[in-house]
Every structure is written in C-alpha cells, then in structure tokens.
Design a protein around this motif. Structure first.
Motif, mmCIF file in Angstrom:
data_model
loop_
_atom_site.group_PDB
_atom_site.id
_atom_site.type_symbol
_atom_site.label_atom_id
_atom_site.label_comp_id
_atom_site.label_asym_id
_atom_site.label_seq_id
_atom_site.Cartn_x
_atom_site.Cartn_y
_atom_site.Cartn_z
ATOM 1 N N UNK A 60 -2.747 1.071 -2.158
ATOM 2 C CA UNK A 60 -3.318 0.850 -0.676
ATOM 3 C C UNK A 60 -2.906 -0.352 0.203
ATOM 4 N N UNK A 61 -3.760 -0.935 0.766
ATOM 5 C CA UNK A 61 -3.684 -2.155 1.692
ATOM 6 C C UNK A 61 -3.783 -3.364 0.841
ATOM 7 N N UNK A 62 -3.646 -3.791 -0.071
ATOM 8 C CA UNK A 62 -4.079 -4.524 -1.283
ATOM 9 C C UNK A 62 -3.267 -4.153 -2.091
ATOM 10 N N UNK A 63 -2.803 -5.986 -2.174
ATOM 11 C CA UNK A 63 -2.006 -6.226 -3.479
ATOM 12 C C UNK A 63 -2.075 -7.069 -4.799
ATOM 13 N N UNK A 64 -2.292 -6.978 -5.274
ATOM 14 C CA UNK A 64 -2.358 -8.278 -6.493
ATOM 15 C C UNK A 64 -1.284 -8.952 -7.168
ATOM 16 N N UNK A 65 -1.449 -10.248 -7.273
ATOM 17 C CA UNK A 65 -0.262 -10.434 -7.840
ATOM 18 C C UNK A 65 -0.976 -11.827 -9.405
ATOM 19 N N UNK A 66 -0.659 -10.975 -10.264
ATOM 20 C CA UNK A 66 -1.616 -11.678 -11.248
ATOM 21 C C UNK A 66 -0.716 -12.416 -12.303
ATOM 22 N N UNK A 67 -0.588 -12.634 -13.609
ATOM 23 C CA UNK A 67 0.360 -12.612 -14.527
ATOM 24 C C UNK A 67 1.373 -11.596 -14.551
ATOM 25 N N UNK B 74 -6.730 -13.564 -9.669
ATOM 26 C CA UNK B 74 -5.723 -13.353 -9.197
ATOM 27 C C UNK B 74 -5.573 -13.604 -7.812
ATOM 28 N N UNK B 75 -4.468 -13.507 -7.052
ATOM 29 C CA UNK B 75 -4.824 -13.727 -5.496
ATOM 30 C C UNK B 75 -4.478 -12.037 -4.801
ATOM 31 N N UNK B 76 -4.880 -11.975 -3.715
ATOM 32 C CA UNK B 76 -4.684 -10.647 -3.105
ATOM 33 C C UNK B 76 -4.120 -10.648 -2.220
ATOM 34 N N UNK B 77 -2.847 -9.892 -1.248
ATOM 35 C CA UNK B 77 -2.606 -9.966 -0.478
ATOM 36 C C UNK B 77 -3.043 -8.402 0.050
ATOM 37 N N UNK B 78 -3.795 -8.848 1.122
ATOM 38 C CA UNK B 78 -4.219 -7.593 2.256
ATOM 39 C C UNK B 78 -3.267 -7.334 3.590
ATOM 40 N N UNK B 79 -3.086 -6.450 3.507
ATOM 41 C CA UNK B 79 -2.435 -5.739 5.214
ATOM 42 C C UNK B 79 -3.737 -5.849 5.527
ATOM 43 N N UNK B 80 -3.751 -6.752 6.373
ATOM 44 C CA UNK B 80 -4.602 -6.109 7.699
ATOM 45 C C UNK B 80 -4.636 -4.980 8.757
ATOM 46 N N UNK B 81 -3.728 -5.082 9.185
ATOM 47 C CA UNK B 81 -3.078 -4.151 10.368
ATOM 48 C C UNK B 81 -3.339 -2.424 9.740
ATOM 49 N N UNK B 82 -2.840 -2.312 8.122
ATOM 50 C CA UNK B 82 -3.459 -1.337 7.129
ATOM 51 C C UNK B 82 -5.600 -0.880 7.563
ATOM 52 N N UNK B 83 -5.789 -2.358 6.951
ATOM 53 C CA UNK B 83 -7.635 -2.208 6.982
ATOM 54 C C UNK B 83 -7.979 -1.712 8.113
ATOM 55 N N UNK B 84 -7.109 -2.430 9.982
ATOM 56 C CA UNK B 84 -7.744 -1.888 11.486
ATOM 57 C C UNK B 84 -7.431 -0.924 11.429
ATOM 58 N N UNK B 85 -6.826 -0.182 11.106
ATOM 59 C CA UNK B 85 -6.104 1.320 11.257
ATOM 60 C C UNK B 85 -7.128 2.286 11.415
ATOM 61 N N UNK B 86 -7.536 3.000 12.730
ATOM 62 C CA UNK B 86 -8.607 4.074 12.847
ATOM 63 C C UNK B 86 -8.781 4.985 12.383
ATOM 64 N N UNK B 87 -8.595 5.382 11.097
ATOM 65 C CA UNK B 87 -7.750 6.539 10.822
ATOM 66 C C UNK B 87 -9.019 8.531 11.095
ATOM 67 N N UNK B 88 -8.700 8.548 11.273
ATOM 68 C CA UNK B 88 -9.994 10.090 11.480
ATOM 69 C C UNK B 88 -10.354 10.575 10.566
ATOM 70 N N UNK B 89 -12.020 11.340 10.546
ATOM 71 C CA UNK B 89 -12.188 11.495 9.382
ATOM 72 C C UNK B 89 -10.968 12.492 8.405
ATOM 73 N N UNK B 90 -11.399 13.088 6.959
ATOM 74 C CA UNK B 90 -10.759 14.409 6.584
ATOM 75 C C UNK B 90 -11.331 15.398 7.227
#
Length: 980
Positions: free
Chosen positions: A325-332, A615-631
């Motif tokens: 997904x648009x989020x990536x978690x960095x932890x131990x 953990x620290x989470x990296x969120x791809x804001x461009x992907x969150x901003x994408x206006x995907x049409x509904x399925x």
C-alpha cells in the motif's frame, strides 16, 4: 474476523498499508520493500472457508477469486466465501485455470475436468482424447488453447476438441506436474524432467543437464529465462538448451510453486519452509523468506497474483493475502533501534533521522543505519546541518556527515523533548524540567514563560526569527527581541494542550491541539477550528503541509488530509465534506501526549513520515491523493419467499404477486481493502434519492408495489469517488388479480351497476312511499266522504224532505206547525253536532298523539261531552307506539264504535278496554244498549257505511273486527291487531 499480521517477528504497525489505501490497479508488490513491510491477511475455517486446506487458486475475468480446497470449490469476493455446487463434485479440487473467455476450468483428483461458465458447469473430460487421471495443472496459453496436465500425461483443448500430446522425451508413464506455454509451444514439467512440446528436432540434453529432476513447477520470464523448481530442493534458471544459468537454492527444501509477478520478482512456495521472494531473479539476488508463523501454515500449496497486484497464498491450513500500500513501516525488523519513536526529522540529503529510546537512526533509500545508541528524545537540525539531540545525559550535538560520536553541550537540560534550531549555530530547547532554554556558544539562557513547572510541548522558529512555543497547559507563547509574550485567542479551543506547531509555505502558523487546530496568519489574526468545522474527531498529534498546500494531520484517527483553502474560507456551518479526508488506519496510533518533537515531517520527495509507538511510517501522499474510481458492483442473487434467483443467469427476474420481502445480494471486487468499500443504492431512478448503506452487501425491500422497478447500486473505495455508471437491476413484481387492469375495470363496472341498482331501489322505495301516501290520502278522502255521506248529507236530505212535506201538506194548526218546526230544528242541531264531530276527527288524525293510549283518552273526553252514557276506559299491559297507518286505523275504528254506541244504542254505560299483549293489541267497545238488528249486523244498513268502513279499515292493516250483539243486552265491537 480477519487476522492481520505484520510479517516479522517483532511487534510492529498492524494493517497500516492496506487500510491507508489500495495499490495501483496494475502495480505489483514493491520489490524494493522488505518482506516484513508487507501486510498479510489470513483466513481459515473460522472465517468461513469451506476447508482450510487450499489446493489451487484462480481469478476469472469477472474479478472473483476462486479457491480450490480438498472439500470442493469456493468463490471469494474479499469479504464472503461462497460455496459453489453447480455440478462441481465435493471432492479434492487439484487444479484451477482461468480462461480468457471468462470460464473457469476445474480439475479434480478423481480425473474430472469441468468447465464453469455463466453459472453453469459442463464436464469436458468425457470427450474423445480427454486426459485421464489425477489433474495436476490447468493453464491457458497466449493463443487461447487450454493445457491440462494429469498423472497420465498432457492434453490440449482447442475449439472444443482434445489433442493428446505425446511427450517424446519422457516415458509413457510420465506424470505432468506443471506447464508453461508460450506463443508456439510449452515447457512441461514432469516427474522425469523438463520437456518441450512440441518437441524440437534435436533431442534434449543428457540426463545430467538442468532439465533433469522432478520438475514440480516451471515459469518462463519475460527475459526468456526459464525457472524451474524440482523436488530435490533446487530452484534454478536454465536456457532453452537446458543449461543451468543460475542456481539460487540447493538443499533440503521442497519448492512446490513458482510465480513471477508483474514487476519481475520471483515467488517460491515451499512445503515446510514458507514463502520466499527472489526480488531480482535476473541478477540472481538472494532469496528472502517470510518469518515463520506469518501464514496459517508453512506448507505453501498455491500462488496467485490478482489484478490489483496482491499476492494470494494457499496453504495446508488456510488462505493468505500479501498486500502492498502507500504506507511503509520501519521498525526493528528493518534495523531501527526501537519500535517506539520519539521524533523524526528530514535531512537535506534526503535521509530521515529517527530518534527513539534505542538511539538515532538514519533511513536512506529504504536502508537503516544507526548513528548513535542510547535514548534520543527531541531532535533538531541547525543551519549548519548538525543534529541536536535531547538525551538523559544532556543536550548533545552530532555531525551527521562525519557520523562522529555526539558531544554533550549542556548537561543541565536532561529532559529536552522539544528542540528547534535558532537559525544560526544555536538551538532552542523545551525541557520538561527547566522550561524554555536558548543555547548558543555564549552559554545557556533560560526564558521566563510563566509559573514554575510550565512545560513546553512544541516549538517552531518562523521565517522572521520569532520563536513560537506551545505549552502542555494549552497556551501559545511568542518569543522575540522584546521577550516572551502570550498569544491571545478570541475563540479558544475547549481544553487540551498544544501538540505541534508548523509554519506553512505562506508564512501562516498552524498550531495542533488536542481538540482542534489554531491558525495564526502573517498579520497576527488568530482563528480556531475543531470538529464542528469538519475536522476529524480525536486528539491531533502533528500537523504539516505538503507542496500542494494541503494540511496533513495525524492522531488517534489515523491520517487526515485537509484542503487549506476551504478550511480558511469556511462558512459558519462548516466546510465542504470533501475538503477533509480521513484515512482510518488500524494500528496507526500516534500518542496524543507521549513522545518528543517533531512527530511528523514531509521529505523532499513529498512523502509523509510519522513517528508512532510501533515504528516510523512513510506514507506516499501522491498515492493517497489518487482519486480512484469505485470498483464495479456485481449483482449476485435475489431471494424472495424461499426462492433464490441467480442474477447471472436471470438478469431481469419477474416475481410473483405474493412476494413479500426481497433480499438482494451484491458485491464489489476490490481485494486490496475490501472491508473499506462503501455502497449506496437508489430505487426507481430519479424518483428516489441515493441511500448509503456503508459496507453492507445486502439490501432488503419489503412491501414494494407491483410493476417494474429499477435498482441502481454504486461502490466507492473508502472516501473516494463513486463508481459510474452504477450496476443496474431491473425486476418486475406481478400484480395480484385485484391489482390488474381487468379487475379494476370489472370492479368499476360492478360498482357502477351496484350504484345504479341502489338508485333504482331508492327510486322504487320513494315511489312506493309516495304511492302509499297518495293511497292513504285517497282512503282518507273516501272515509271523509263516507262520514259526510252518513251524517251531514243524510241529515240534510232528511231536513229537506221534512220541509218538502210541510210545503206539500201544511199543518192545520199552529201547534202542529210548531211541532214540525221543532223537529226540523232538532235535526239541524244534530247536523251541527255531526259536522263538529267530523272536523274534530279530521283534526285529531292530522295531529295524532304519539301513543294509542293518549289518542283514545282524548277521544273519550271529546265524546263524553256529547252523550248521556257514561264512558269508561281501561288499559292493561305495556303500551307501545304503533306505525301511523295502524295507529290511524285503530283510532278510527274505535271512534266509529264509540259513536255508534252513543247515538244508536240508547246505552247508559259504554266500556272501552285496551289490552297490550305480547303478540297482539285488542280493543273492545261494549255498551248496555238495545243491541243491533241481526239483519243490519249481517248486511249493513241501507245507505250507511259505518260497519263496512270498520271492516275495510281493519283489513288494510292486517287486523280483524268482530261485532256481537243481542237484543236489549248491548253490543260488543272487538278489534284485534297482530304484532309482528
């Protein structure tokens, strides 16, 4: 419930990637991510699987995921498992294959080959040339031919005809385990090695070559390389001449399934060692393995990549989905010193610096390197690029370029959770013990903020060199050359302290508080916003803005995007709903009070980095901003009164008139985050408004009217746009017989006829009433005529005859004349009495008393004044009211009897008896007079109609009159009126 697990051994952020958003429709799992950064969702029998032992997986053109198990076939839409029984045996499904025409091919351990299309199944293994034995694999080639490998060999299905394939390089007993077709032929893995069919002119390489072994799985890569997995534990690459070009694994493992995803990574499912990934097979990169226990079982039996790039994994104990997904978690697991993150800053070189109880780490290009061990609270970069660190030992400074050991510059501030550069070589410090401090090369200076114990929770140095401090008590302090001064807020937020301060690209300050946001524009104007204005509910922990001007908030609600323009220009009623988008994330919980500062930052690429307790989470804001049409919505079934209609085979059902509740099932095939798909429906087009039903995948209608109905259903990803056009279902409810046109016509005609009949009946009744009244009047006139005839007319005639006698033979003497005249006068007096009595009778009939008793009492009083006989009236029984005709007849008959007794009987006593019995009324008039001549009693008196009139009146009302008389013993007239 679904089980979400982070694919690593240490506790980390759960479910963030899948719930923040879905991957791009064509994106594969990011091969630059570590396996521990993917999200794994698992299902077992507890979540509705027919059987936990998965044997095969496929996705058909309509988007459904098909799951083969040892107990039959199951269809899955991401939320519900549906058992499929349309001609599918409930035996072990050993192979599944999706065809380009939308059909699903099914193979079983008993040798059945079944084609399922449009909800109907057909056996294709009975035709000539069909394969026999345990079905190992089914796959469609690029040319549309279907390849079926079984325990007895290989067959190809083309245009409805089977073509057995003779494997010239294998024995007749070779078992086909896998097939990898290309445009012209296919590589076939058998228990005797890998062969090419149709076979090339030259024989294959000798047994020692790369094609030898029990080839359990084979795939061909886009580069032309061929990868095979044999049961000896080898995963290797070979060329078209069976020469090994790379061997990535040798040993006791048992590779069972190979799959290359659309990004080129190679996935290896093993029996007992879990799932591996070879991220760069062309470079022969080393395999990575998921941690043990991530999947329901480490025996991987099936692999599938769906259209959204998700990886589906079948095991001996359940089903799993690997999602990016648009989020990536960095932890131990990725190398961080701790999972609890205190602060995060973005370095000019593009790296991210993370402070935690375990130290300071740098993340660059997805790789983690520790720069310092030991607890790090607040972090800040100064203008020279040095990193300032709040530590238990004091405030330290670290040269990140040289990665030298940090040096302590102040041992006084041991609880420095907030740090920010001063624009030069110094640093502003917020220490929970000492308050606000400013360190420069000249030393440490304390800033007086207020009462002792005032704590700083946030700090920001603006472009004018002014320092803005947020306090845990909720106040804001500005520090400039004139000193520290509190900021006045006209509309303060109710309760809660300050958690973050951020200056946006336009120079405005945004202050995050527990209960809302405060904006201080460059002119100094202060405005407050909270959930009343559309902001998310819950404590806000951090606030930043991106290059597009949007604000990003984090807190217990997850991550929220706020369009700054609509927020500033809000009306008193709030802002537009679309201006705030909340990404509700399970596992994403930034503490509203704990931790240091800063807690969130946007890097040079535009990604949001958030410090969390896991953990620290990296969120791809461009992907969150994408206006995907509904399925797209798929209509499944319509159920009514125990009858189930498959909408795939009956798209426009007609329902009986007796239908009551209608239950419509539907779904939307989005597998990255199906639990976040929302639905709405509209019935009968523009006449109805859209009705949101949340994530419910079933609608129930009750009491719909007969006729045609049109149902529209649309879906949306989370807070995204609705699918357009929506799915449409048209169904018709037959009317009941009483709701049909013919019945309405018949009913209207019948009602008209009934009304006409009632009208005629009413007219007949009115006519009969009028006729009866006219007859009564005629009868009354006849009676009056009788009375006048019997009395006045006869008396007048008698007087005239008497006068005529006197004229014709005058008396001789005066005395005789006087005697004659006296007789005439008496006769005139009698005529006056008779006229008076007749008028009285008529008047009494027109004003008839209510009861017969009252009527007769008045009559007795009137007659008593004109007769010498004593009249006595006796009444017995309970009096009652009679109808006017009966009442009138009884009264007149009684009157006639009393008059006759008073005039002609010479009676001294007259008795009137009135008896009210249960079934009749009897009236008897008795006198003690001279009686009636029997001749008159039988035939009546000539020229008189009294007795006849009584009989006629009695018959008109159904009564009877009986007259008895004896000479010198009186007369009795008895009237009997029956009561019905």
């Amino acid at each position: 419930m679904l089980r979400l697990v982070r694919v690593c051994s240490a506790p980390t952020l759960l479910g963030l990637a899948i719930l923040l958003g879905e991957p791009r429709p064509t994106a594969a799992l990011d091969r630059d991510k570590r396996l521990s950064q993917f999200i794994v969702t698992t299902w077992t029998r507890a979540e509705g699987l027919r059987s936990s032992r998965i044997t095969a997986l496929a996705q058909t053109r309509d988007g459904f995921i098909w799951v083969g198990t040892d107990a039959g076939l199951v269809r899955f839409d991401g939320v519900r498992f549906e058992r499929v029984d349309q001609g599918i045996p409930t035996v072990n499904i050993s192979a599944l294959g999706a065809a380009s025409d939308g059909a699903l091919w099914i193979g079983t351990t008993t040798g059945h080959v079944i084609r399922l299309a449009d909800g109907a199944s057909s056996r294709v293994d009975a035709a000539a040339g069909a394969p026999r034995g345990y079905v190992e694999t089914i796959v469609e080639g690029p040319d549309g031919r279907v390849w079926v490998g079984t325990a007895a060999g290989l067959a190809v299905y083309e245009s409805g005809v089977w073509h057995p394939a003779a494997l010239t390089s294998a024995s007749a007993s070779a078992r086909v385990l896998s097939v990898a077709p290309d445009a012209h032929a296919a590589w076939v893995g058998t228990n005797e090695g890998l062969v090419r069919w149709p076979a090339p002119t030259a024989r294959l390489a000798p047994p020692a070559d790369g094609c030898r072994g029990i080839i359990r799985s084979v795939v061909t890569l886009g580069s032309g390389a061929i990868w095979v997995a044999d049961m000896a534990g080898s995963v290797r690459s070979i060329d078209t001449r069976c020469r090994s070009t790379a061997t990535l694994q040798e040993g006791p493992t048992r590779p069972w399934r190979l799959l290359q995803d659309r990004d080129g990574a190679l996935w290896v499912g093993t029996l007992g060692q879990g799932l591996w990934r070879i991220a760069q097979p062309a470079q022969a990169s080393s395999p990575e393995a998921f941690d043990a226990g991530v999947f329901p079982d480490d025996r991987i039996t099936a692999l599938l990549e769906d259209r959204e790039g998700n990886l589906w994994v079948g095991t001996d104990a359940g089903l799993a989905r690997v999602t990016d997904g648009p989020a990536t978690t960095f932890g131990p697991p990725e190398g961080l010193s701790s999972s609890f993150i205190n602060s995060v800053v973005a370095a000019p070189d593009g790296s991210i610096l993370v402070g935690s109880p375990g130290g300071v780490d740098r993340i660059r290009d997805g790789r983690v390197r520790q720069l310092m061990s030991g607890e790090a609270m607040g972090l800040a970069l100064d203008a020279t690029g040095r990193l300032w660190i709040g530590r238990r030992e004091g405030v330290s400074v670290l040269d990140t370029a040289r990665a030298s050991a940090p040096s302590i510059v102040s041992r006084d501030a041991t609880r420095a959770i907030v740090l920010t550069g001063d624009g030069a070589s110094g640093v502003w410090i917020g220490d929970w013990g000492l308050g606000a401090l400013h360190w420069t090369t000249a030393g440490l200076r304390r800033i007086a903020l207020g009462p002792a114990g005032t704590r700083v929770s946030a700090a920001e140095l603006d472009r004018h060199g002014r320092l803005w401090l947020g306090l845990t008590e909720g106040g804001i302090v500005r520090v400039d050359g004139a000193g520290a001064s509190p900021v006045s807020i006209d509309d303060p937020l109710p309760g809660g302290g300050i958690t973050d301060i951020h200056e946006d690209r336009e120079g405005a300050l945004w202050v995050a508080a527990v209960t809302g946001v405060i904006r201080i524009d460059p002119s100094g104007a202060v405005r407050a916003f909270d959930r009343r204005h559309g902001l998310p509910d819950g404590p806000i922990v951090s606030i930043v803005d991106d290059r597009h001007g949007d604000l990003w908030l984090t807190g217990v609600f997850g991550v929220a995007r706020v369009q700054r323009g609509p927020l500033i220009a809000r009306s008193p009623a709030g802002i537009e709903p679309h201006a705030v988008t909340v990404f509700d994330v399970d596992g994403f919980r930034a503490s509203p009070t704990a931790g240091a500062s800063p807690r969130a930052v946007i890097d040079g690429r535009g990604d949001l980095w958030v410090a969390t307790t896991r953990g620290v989470v990296r969120v791809d804001l461009d992907r969150l901003r994408e206006a995907r049409a509904g399925p797209p919505v798929r209509l499944l079934t319509l159920q009514h009164d125990g009858t189930l209609v498959n909408l795939a085979t009956a798209p426009e059902p007609r329902l009986p008139s007796s239908v009551k509740a209608i239950r419509i099932a539907y779904t939307a095939l989005s597998f990255s985050a199906p639990q976040r798909v929302r639905f709405r429906y509209r019935l009968d087009g523009d006449r109805g408004s859209w009705v949101g039903v949340g994530t419910t995948r079933e609608i129930v209608f009750d009491g719909l009217s007969p006729g045609a109905h049109r149902l529209e259903i649309a879906a949306a990803h989370g807070g995204g746009a609705w699918a357009d056009p929506p799915a449409v279902l048209t169904f018709t409810i037959a009317p009941a017989f009483y709701q049909t046109t013919w019945f309405a016509t018949l009913a209207i005609s019948g009602l008209g006829a009934a009304l006409w009949g009632l009208h005629r009946l009413r007219v007949a009744r009115v006519s009969a009433t009028l006729t009866r009244r006219l007859e009564d009047r005629a009868a009354e006139r006849l009676r009056i005529a009788h009375e006048l005839h019997d009395t006045l007319l006869q008396s007048a005639t008698a007087v005239g005859m008497h006068l005529q006698v006197i004229r014709d033979a005058p008396p001789q003497t005066t005395t005789d004349l006087q005697r004659e005249l006296d007789g005439i006068l008496r006769r005139v007096d009698q005529m006056s009495d008779e006229a008076r009595a007749t008028v009285a009778e008529i008047r009494s009939a027109s004003a008839m008393p209510v009861t017969l008793v009252s009527s007769l009492e008045q009559l007795v009083q009137q007659l008593q004044a004109h007769t010498a006989a004593a009249i006595r009236m006796r009444v017995s029984g309970q009096g009652r009211s009679l109808s006017p005709p009966v009442h009138g007849a009884a009264y007149r008959i009684t009157r006639e009897a009393l008059l006759n007794a008073g005039r002609h009987a010479r009676a001294s006593r007259i008795t009137l008896d009135l008896e009210f019995a249960t079934r009749h009324i009897r009236i008897a008039v008795r006198d003690d007079g001279i009686g009636v001549d029997p001749e008159v009693l039988e035939h009546g008196k000539v020229g008189h109609f009294g007795l006849v009139g009584m009989q006629e009146r009695a018959r008109s009302v159904g009564a009877t009159v009986r007259i008895t008389s004896m000479a010198s013993r009186g007369t009795t007239v008895e009237l009997t009126i029956p009561i019905t």
